[in-house]
Write a protein that holds these residues in place. Structure first.
Motif, PDB file in Angstrom:
ATOM      1  N   SER A  37       0.639  -1.233   0.016  1.00 17.25           N
ATOM      2  CA  SER A  37      -0.105  -0.231  -0.221  1.00 17.25           C
ATOM      3  C   SER A  37       0.795   1.247   0.066  1.00 17.25           C
ATOM      4  CB  SER A  37      -0.970   0.031   1.162  1.00 17.25           C
ATOM      5  OG  SER A  37      -0.189  -0.334   2.354  1.00 17.25           O
ATOM      6  N   LYS A  38       1.844   1.117   0.697  1.00 14.44           N
ATOM      7  CA  LYS A  38       2.631   2.619   0.798  1.00 14.44           C
ATOM      8  C   LYS A  38       3.778   2.525   0.196  1.00 14.44           C
ATOM      9  CE  LYS A  38       2.610   1.939   5.955  1.00 14.44           C
ATOM     10  NZ  LYS A  38       2.866   2.044   7.401  1.00 14.44           N
ATOM     11  N   GLY A  55      25.999   0.198  -0.596  1.00 17.88           N
ATOM     12  CA  GLY A  55      25.869  -1.268  -0.693  1.00 17.88           C
ATOM     13  C   GLY A  55      24.820  -2.014   0.337  1.00 17.88           C
ATOM     14  N   GLU A  56      24.077  -1.128   1.252  1.00 25.78           N
ATOM     15  CA  GLU A  56      23.112  -1.893   2.102  1.00 25.78           C
ATOM     16  C   GLU A  56      22.168  -2.618   1.389  1.00 25.78           C
ATOM     17  OE1 GLU A  56      20.651   0.784   4.955  1.00 25.78           O
ATOM     18  OE2 GLU A  56      22.844   1.249   5.589  1.00 25.78           O
ATOM     19  N   ARG A  57      21.425  -3.714   2.060  1.00 23.93           N
ATOM     20  CA  ARG A  57      20.506  -4.475   1.510  1.00 23.93           C
ATOM     21  C   ARG A  57      18.975  -4.024   2.133  1.00 23.93           C
ATOM     22  NH1 ARG A  57      21.225 -10.947   0.358  1.00 23.93           N
ATOM     23  NH2 ARG A  57      22.916  -9.923  -0.730  1.00 23.93           N
ATOM     24  N   VAL A  58      18.226  -3.612   0.921  1.00 28.50           N
ATOM     25  CA  VAL A  58      16.811  -3.266   1.716  1.00 28.50           C
ATOM     26  C   VAL A  58      15.696  -4.166   1.045  1.00 28.50           C
ATOM     27  CG1 VAL A  58      15.270  -1.350   1.450  1.00 28.50           C
ATOM     28  CG2 VAL A  58      17.629  -0.726   1.554  1.00 28.50           C
ATOM     29  N   LYS A  59      14.895  -4.472   1.838  1.00 23.53           N
ATOM     30  CA  LYS A  59      13.987  -5.407   1.467  1.00 23.53           C
ATOM     31  C   LYS A  59      12.576  -4.531   0.838  1.00 23.53           C
ATOM     32  CE  LYS A  59      14.945  -9.180   4.685  1.00 23.53           C
ATOM     33  NZ  LYS A  59      14.488  -9.835   5.883  1.00 23.53           N
ATOM     34  N   VAL A  60      12.134  -4.988  -0.258  1.00 23.39           N
ATOM     35  CA  VAL A  60      11.013  -4.407  -0.890  1.00 23.39           C
ATOM     36  C   VAL A  60       9.998  -5.365  -1.255  1.00 23.39           C
ATOM     37  CG1 VAL A  60      10.343  -2.918  -2.773  1.00 23.39           C
ATOM     38  CG2 VAL A  60      12.798  -2.997  -2.103  1.00 23.39           C
ATOM     39  N   GLY A  61       8.689  -5.296  -0.652  1.00 28.66           N
ATOM     40  CA  GLY A  61       7.587  -6.102  -1.157  1.00 28.66           C
ATOM     41  C   GLY A  61       7.352  -6.142  -2.762  1.00 28.66           C
ATOM     42  N   VAL A  62       7.062  -7.340  -3.293  1.00 26.20           N
ATOM     43  CA  VAL A  62       6.888  -7.230  -4.813  1.00 26.20           C
ATOM     44  C   VAL A  62       5.419  -6.596  -5.044  1.00 26.20           C
ATOM     45  CG1 VAL A  62       5.945  -8.874  -6.620  1.00 26.20           C
ATOM     46  CG2 VAL A  62       7.666  -9.895  -5.140  1.00 26.20           C
ATOM     47  N   GLU A  65       5.680   0.232  -4.481  1.00 26.11           N
ATOM     48  CA  GLU A  65       6.220   1.333  -4.925  1.00 26.11           C
ATOM     49  C   GLU A  65       7.532   1.649  -4.268  1.00 26.11           C
ATOM     50  OE1 GLU A  65       5.314   3.242  -7.811  1.00 26.11           O
ATOM     51  OE2 GLU A  65       3.604   1.784  -7.994  1.00 26.11           O
ATOM     52  N   VAL A  66       8.546   2.327  -4.865  1.00 26.51           N
ATOM     53  CA  VAL A  66       9.756   2.608  -4.343  1.00 26.51           C
ATOM     54  C   VAL A  66       9.977   4.091  -4.814  1.00 26.51           C
ATOM     55  CG1 VAL A  66      12.313   2.327  -4.114  1.00 26.51           C
ATOM     56  CG2 VAL A  66      10.726   0.346  -4.282  1.00 26.51           C
ATOM     57  N   ASP A  67      10.265   5.039  -3.952  1.00 27.00           N
ATOM     58  CA  ASP A  67      10.875   6.363  -4.188  1.00 27.00           C
ATOM     59  C   ASP A  67      12.219   6.460  -3.506  1.00 27.00           C
ATOM     60  OD1 ASP A  67       8.138   6.672  -5.041  1.00 27.00           O
ATOM     61  OD2 ASP A  67       7.524   7.842  -3.163  1.00 27.00           O
ATOM     62  N   PHE A  68      13.090   7.279  -4.261  1.00 26.19           N
ATOM     63  CA  PHE A  68      14.269   7.625  -3.971  1.00 26.19           C
ATOM     64  C   PHE A  68      13.943   9.211  -3.288  1.00 26.19           C
ATOM     65  CE2 PHE A  68      16.717   4.409  -6.565  1.00 26.19           C
ATOM     66  CZ  PHE A  68      16.417   3.661  -5.770  1.00 26.19           C
ATOM     67  N   ARG A  69      14.715   9.630  -2.213  1.00 28.31           N
ATOM     68  CA  ARG A  69      14.789  10.998  -1.884  1.00 28.31           C
ATOM     69  C   ARG A  69      16.356  11.332  -1.961  1.00 28.31           C
ATOM     70  NH1 ARG A  69      12.733  11.692   3.518  1.00 28.31           N
ATOM     71  NH2 ARG A  69      10.632  11.412   2.458  1.00 28.31           N
ATOM     72  N   VAL A  70      16.724  11.834  -3.023  1.00 24.93           N
ATOM     73  CA  VAL A  70      18.004  12.054  -3.187  1.00 24.93           C
ATOM     74  C   VAL A  70      18.654  13.378  -2.838  1.00 24.93           C
ATOM     75  CG1 VAL A  70      20.102  12.089  -4.828  1.00 24.93           C
ATOM     76  CG2 VAL A  70      17.976  10.559  -5.167  1.00 24.93           C
ATOM     77  N   THR A  94      17.710  18.621  -3.365  1.00 25.99           N
ATOM     78  CA  THR A  94      17.012  17.369  -3.118  1.00 25.99           C
ATOM     79  C   THR A  94      16.156  16.913  -4.278  1.00 25.99           C
ATOM     80  OG1 THR A  94      17.102  18.112  -0.758  1.00 25.99           O
ATOM     81  CG2 THR A  94      15.261  16.320  -1.413  1.00 25.99           C
ATOM     82  N   THR A  95      16.006  15.785  -4.646  1.00 23.58           N
ATOM     83  CA  THR A  95      15.252  15.367  -5.819  1.00 23.58           C
ATOM     84  C   THR A  95      14.519  13.996  -5.465  1.00 23.58           C
ATOM     85  OG1 THR A  95      17.243  16.088  -7.477  1.00 23.58           O
ATOM     86  CG2 THR A  95      15.516  14.768  -8.401  1.00 23.58           C
ATOM     87  N   GLU A  96      13.220  14.273  -5.664  1.00 26.39           N
ATOM     88  CA  GLU A  96      12.273  12.886  -5.271  1.00 26.39           C
ATOM     89  C   GLU A  96      12.116  12.386  -6.771  1.00 26.39           C
ATOM     90  OE1 GLU A  96      10.390  12.369  -2.386  1.00 26.39           O
ATOM     91  OE2 GLU A  96      10.606  14.242  -1.127  1.00 26.39           O
ATOM     92  N   ILE A  97      12.504  10.981  -6.489  1.00 33.58           N
ATOM     93  CA  ILE A  97      12.375  10.197  -7.849  1.00 33.58           C
ATOM     94  C   ILE A  97      11.476   9.064  -7.702  1.00 33.58           C
ATOM     95  CG2 ILE A  97      13.446   8.857  -9.316  1.00 33.58           C
ATOM     96  CD1 ILE A  97      16.278  10.181  -8.592  1.00 33.58           C
ATOM     97  N   LYS A  98      10.525   9.081  -8.384  1.00 35.19           N
ATOM     98  CA  LYS A  98       9.547   7.650  -8.332  1.00 35.19           C
ATOM     99  C   LYS A  98      10.019   6.581  -9.314  1.00 35.19           C
ATOM    100  CE  LYS A  98       5.180   9.741  -7.020  1.00 35.19           C
ATOM    101  NZ  LYS A  98       5.517   9.321  -5.527  1.00 35.19           N
ATOM    102  N   VAL A  99      10.479   5.511  -8.491  1.00 32.05           N
ATOM    103  CA  VAL A  99      11.240   4.633  -9.087  1.00 32.05           C
ATOM    104  C   VAL A  99      10.235   3.633  -9.893  1.00 32.05           C
ATOM    105  CG1 VAL A  99      12.997   2.766  -9.071  1.00 32.05           C
ATOM    106  CG2 VAL A  99      13.145   4.681  -7.580  1.00 32.05           C
ATOM    107  N   GLY A 100       9.170   3.376  -9.053  1.00 31.08           N
ATOM    108  CA  GLY A 100       8.227   2.461  -9.647  1.00 31.08           C
ATOM    109  C   GLY A 100       8.023   1.135  -8.825  1.00 31.08           C
TER     110      GLY A 100
END
Ligand code: CU
Length: 125
Positions: A37-38, A55-62, A65-70, A94-100
Motif C-alpha cells: 500500500s505505501k 551497498g546496504e540491502r533493503v527489502k521491498v515487497g513485490v 512502490e519505491v521512491d528515492f529521496r536524493v 533534493t530530488t524526489e524520484i518515483k522509481v516504480g
C-alpha cells in the motif's frame, strides 16, 4: 444440487470477509497486507566521492512502490539494474524520484557509475 452448494460456499466466503474487516486492523499493522500500500522511501545522500547508504540491502515487497529521496551536492545519475533497467537523473539539492515497483522477486543492484559504488541492493520478495 451441486450448484446450490457452490452458491452457499460463495456466500459463506463473502460474509467471512465482511466479518473479518472490522476487527482485522490491529493484525494488519504488523504483517501481510501492509507491504504494497505505501511506497518505500529510500534516502540517498551524495557528497563528493561518497554516497550513503553504501551497498546496504533493503527489502521491498513485490509490487511495492519505491521512491528515492536524493540529496546531492551535484547533479548525477542512478542506475537501477532491474529488467528493464532504469537510468534515473537527479539534480543538485533534493530530488524526489518515483522509481516504480518491481514484479519479479530477486536482488536488484542500485549503483552510481560515476562513483563506481553500489548504493543499495533491493531485495524484492
Ligand atoms: Cu549499473
Amino acid at each position: 444440487m451441486r450448484r446450490l452448494m457452490a452458491i452457499s460456499v460463495v456466500l459463506l466466503g463473502t460474509t467471512g470477509l465482511l466479518a473479518g474487516c472490522g476487527s482485522s486492523n490491529a493484525n494488519d499493522a504488523n504483517g501481510t497486507g501492509a507491504t504494497s500500500s505505501k511506497p518505500l522511501v529510500i534516502d540517498i545522500t551524495f557528497s563528493g566521492e561518497t554516497v550513503t547508504p553504501n551497498g546496504e540491502r533493503v527489502k521491498v515487497g513485490v509490487g511495492q512502490e519505491v521512491d528515492f529521496r536524493v540529496k546531492s551536492d551535484a547533479a548525477g545519475e542512478i542506475h537501477v539494474h532491474s529488467t528493464p533497467e532504469k537510468q534515473l537523473a537527479y539534480s543538485a539539492g533534493t530530488t524526489e524520484i518515483k522509481v516504480g515497483s518491481f514484479e519479479q522477486p530477486g536482488l536488484i543492484e542500485v549503483e552510481s557509475h560515476a562513483l563506481d559504488k553500489t548504493i543499495v541492493q533491493l531485495q524484492v520478495q
